[in-house]
Design a protein around this motif. Structure first.
Motif, PDB file in Angstrom:
ATOM      1  N   ILE A 150       0.890  -1.093  -0.001  1.00  0.00           N
ATOM      2  CA  ILE A 150       0.093  -0.043  -0.002  1.00  0.00           C
ATOM      3  C   ILE A 150       0.932   1.230  -0.025  1.00  0.00           C
ATOM      4  O   ILE A 150       1.917   1.428   0.953  1.00  0.00           O
ATOM      5  CB  ILE A 150      -0.896   0.133   1.519  1.00  0.00           C
ATOM      6  N   SER A 151       0.551   2.039  -0.921  1.00  0.00           N
ATOM      7  CA  SER A 151       1.503   3.239  -0.939  1.00  0.00           C
ATOM      8  C   SER A 151       0.409   4.556  -1.066  1.00  0.00           C
ATOM      9  O   SER A 151      -0.512   4.537  -1.477  1.00  0.00           O
ATOM     10  CB  SER A 151       2.502   3.541  -2.101  1.00  0.00           C
ATOM     11  N   ALA A 152       0.448   5.514  -0.110  1.00  0.00           N
ATOM     12  CA  ALA A 152      -0.127   6.514  -0.227  1.00  0.00           C
ATOM     13  C   ALA A 152       0.553   8.097  -0.410  1.00  0.00           C
ATOM     14  O   ALA A 152       1.776   8.040  -0.061  1.00  0.00           O
ATOM     15  CB  ALA A 152      -0.775   6.736   1.110  1.00  0.00           C
ATOM     16  N   THR A 153      -0.185   8.793  -1.094  1.00  0.00           N
ATOM     17  CA  THR A 153       0.326  10.042  -1.301  1.00  0.00           C
ATOM     18  C   THR A 153      -0.413  11.254  -0.871  1.00  0.00           C
ATOM     19  O   THR A 153      -1.564  11.264  -1.162  1.00  0.00           O
ATOM     20  CB  THR A 153       0.520  10.463  -3.049  1.00  0.00           C
ATOM     21  N   ILE A 154       0.109  11.937   0.190  1.00  0.00           N
ATOM     22  CA  ILE A 154      -0.782  12.877   0.970  1.00  0.00           C
ATOM     23  C   ILE A 154      -0.158  14.165   0.835  1.00  0.00           C
ATOM     24  O   ILE A 154       0.763  14.582   1.749  1.00  0.00           O
ATOM     25  CB  ILE A 154      -1.001  12.564   2.291  1.00  0.00           C
ATOM     26  N   PRO A 155      -0.284  15.120  -0.201  1.00  0.00           N
ATOM     27  CA  PRO A 155       0.378  16.146  -0.546  1.00  0.00           C
ATOM     28  C   PRO A 155       0.381  17.443   0.633  1.00  0.00           C
ATOM     29  O   PRO A 155       1.217  18.225   0.660  1.00  0.00           O
ATOM     30  CB  PRO A 155      -0.017  16.799  -1.858  1.00  0.00           C
ATOM     31  N   ASN A 156      -0.487  17.323   1.327  1.00  0.00           N
ATOM     32  CA  ASN A 156      -0.834  18.552   2.144  1.00  0.00           C
ATOM     33  C   ASN A 156      -0.270  18.452   3.565  1.00  0.00           C
ATOM     34  O   ASN A 156      -0.637  19.335   4.621  1.00  0.00           O
ATOM     35  CB  ASN A 156      -2.310  19.088   2.245  1.00  0.00           C
ATOM     36  N   VAL A 157       0.428  17.264   3.807  1.00  0.00           N
ATOM     37  CA  VAL A 157       0.974  17.180   5.199  1.00  0.00           C
ATOM     38  C   VAL A 157       2.399  16.833   5.059  1.00  0.00           C
ATOM     39  O   VAL A 157       2.667  16.344   3.969  1.00  0.00           O
ATOM     40  CB  VAL A 157       0.337  16.023   5.800  1.00  0.00           C
ATOM     41  N   ASP A 158       3.262  16.995   6.272  1.00  0.00           N
ATOM     42  CA  ASP A 158       4.528  16.613   5.890  1.00  0.00           C
ATOM     43  C   ASP A 158       4.849  15.052   6.193  1.00  0.00           C
ATOM     44  O   ASP A 158       3.716  14.300   6.561  1.00  0.00           O
ATOM     45  CB  ASP A 158       5.349  17.291   7.194  1.00  0.00           C
ATOM     46  N   GLU A 159       5.923  14.682   5.953  1.00  0.00           N
ATOM     47  CA  GLU A 159       6.091  12.985   5.866  1.00  0.00           C
ATOM     48  C   GLU A 159       5.995  12.195   7.027  1.00  0.00           C
ATOM     49  O   GLU A 159       5.355  11.316   7.203  1.00  0.00           O
ATOM     50  CB  GLU A 159       7.459  12.850   5.332  1.00  0.00           C
ATOM     51  N   ALA A 160       6.240  12.745   8.197  1.00  0.00           N
ATOM     52  CA  ALA A 160       5.973  12.186   9.265  1.00  0.00           C
ATOM     53  C   ALA A 160       4.402  12.048   9.598  1.00  0.00           C
ATOM     54  O   ALA A 160       3.945  11.196  10.213  1.00  0.00           O
ATOM     55  CB  ALA A 160       6.740  13.183  10.539  1.00  0.00           C
ATOM     56  N   THR A 161       3.771  13.355   9.511  1.00  0.00           N
ATOM     57  CA  THR A 161       2.287  13.282   9.815  1.00  0.00           C
ATOM     58  C   THR A 161       1.649  12.226   8.658  1.00  0.00           C
ATOM     59  O   THR A 161       0.836  11.319   9.117  1.00  0.00           O
ATOM     60  CB  THR A 161       1.773  14.519   9.535  1.00  0.00           C
ATOM     61  N   ALA A 162       2.269  12.190   7.289  1.00  0.00           N
ATOM     62  CA  ALA A 162       1.525  11.291   6.582  1.00  0.00           C
ATOM     63  C   ALA A 162       1.919   9.898   6.810  1.00  0.00           C
ATOM     64  O   ALA A 162       0.938   8.869   6.774  1.00  0.00           O
ATOM     65  CB  ALA A 162       2.365  11.264   5.230  1.00  0.00           C
ATOM     66  N   LYS A 163       2.983   9.467   7.362  1.00  0.00           N
ATOM     67  CA  LYS A 163       3.052   8.213   7.900  1.00  0.00           C
ATOM     68  C   LYS A 163       2.459   7.798   9.190  1.00  0.00           C
ATOM     69  O   LYS A 163       2.017   6.703   9.130  1.00  0.00           O
ATOM     70  CB  LYS A 163       4.869   8.116   8.095  1.00  0.00           C
ATOM     71  N   ALA A 164       2.194   8.622   9.931  1.00  0.00           N
ATOM     72  CA  ALA A 164       1.360   8.280  11.104  1.00  0.00           C
ATOM     73  C   ALA A 164      -0.037   8.200  10.595  1.00  0.00           C
ATOM     74  O   ALA A 164      -0.537   7.179  11.165  1.00  0.00           O
ATOM     75  CB  ALA A 164       1.530   9.639  12.063  1.00  0.00           C
ATOM     76  N   LEU A 165      -0.456   8.971   9.779  1.00  0.00           N
ATOM     77  CA  LEU A 165      -1.800   8.765   9.233  1.00  0.00           C
ATOM     78  C   LEU A 165      -2.032   7.266   8.684  1.00  0.00           C
ATOM     79  O   LEU A 165      -3.181   6.789   8.783  1.00  0.00           O
ATOM     80  CB  LEU A 165      -2.191   9.924   8.423  1.00  0.00           C
ATOM     81  N   VAL A 166      -1.247   6.894   7.877  1.00  0.00           N
ATOM     82  CA  VAL A 166      -0.955   5.746   6.991  1.00  0.00           C
ATOM     83  C   VAL A 166      -1.286   4.456   8.157  1.00  0.00           C
ATOM     84  O   VAL A 166      -1.997   3.694   7.918  1.00  0.00           O
ATOM     85  CB  VAL A 166      -0.108   5.516   5.897  1.00  0.00           C
ATOM     86  N   GLU A 167      -0.258   4.547   9.015  1.00  0.00           N
ATOM     87  CA  GLU A 167      -0.250   3.667  10.122  1.00  0.00           C
ATOM     88  C   GLU A 167      -1.437   3.420  10.760  1.00  0.00           C
ATOM     89  O   GLU A 167      -2.138   2.487  11.253  1.00  0.00           O
ATOM     90  CB  GLU A 167       0.839   3.955  11.173  1.00  0.00           C
ATOM     91  N   LYS A 168      -2.072   4.600  11.249  1.00  0.00           N
ATOM     92  CA  LYS A 168      -3.363   4.809  11.597  1.00  0.00           C
ATOM     93  C   LYS A 168      -4.485   4.144  10.873  1.00  0.00           C
ATOM     94  O   LYS A 168      -5.669   3.434  11.379  1.00  0.00           O
ATOM     95  CB  LYS A 168      -3.796   6.105  12.384  1.00  0.00           C
TER      96      LYS A 168
END
Length: 143
Positions: free
Chosen positions: A102-120
């Motif tokens: 699974i790969s996610a692109t989330i352009p409006n947040v920083d990388e750390a936030t994106a990783k945390a969101l994906v984990e959740k």
């Protein structure tokens, strides 16, 4: 791991004819597709296949879970995408198995936030819950 009871809110129904080389249709007629094994598995590759259908369902479900998590975290995931890659191959025991990336692109947040969101989201997504402990699922964030 014990089986969790759920309060079913919706049940999808689909019927296959001729297995991996035939047709799959939902009971409401909204899905009606020809399925054929991909050329890599010795098929014609003319129709879709169960792995593509699983990838489509998983990516859509994961995107939905990402939305649930983002709303709770008040994070902006507009313009985000989720891609699921589903691999199939032989297991050491001689059967067949799946793995998912699974790969996610989330352009409006920083990388750390994106990783945390994906984990959740991985903890919330029903597909992730169904596959947890059964198959390899790899998560990544694309910058």
């Amino acid at each position: 791991m014990s089986i969790e009871n759920i309060a079913v809110a919706y049940t999808a129904v689909a019927t296959a004819e001729n297995g991996r080389d035939g047709r799959v249709a939902s009971d409401d007629g909204k899905l009606d597709v020809v399925v054929n094994p991909p050329k890599e598995l010795g098929g014609s590759g003319n129709g879709t296949n169960p792995e593509q259908l699983f990838a489509a369902g998983y990516s859509a479900c994961f995107q939905g879970a990402l939305g649930v998590v983002a709303r709770a975290e008040k994070a902006d995931i507009s313009g985000s995408t989720v891609t699921a890659k589903v691999g199939i191959g032989k297991t050491e025991a001689g059967g067949f198995g799946l793995e998912v990336a699974i790969s996610a692109t989330i352009p409006n947040v920083d990388e750390a936030t994106a990783k945390a969101l994906v984990e959740k989201a991985h903890q919330v997504c029903p597909y992730s819950s169904a596959t947890r402990g059964n198959i390899k699922v790899e998560l990544s964030v694309v910058a």
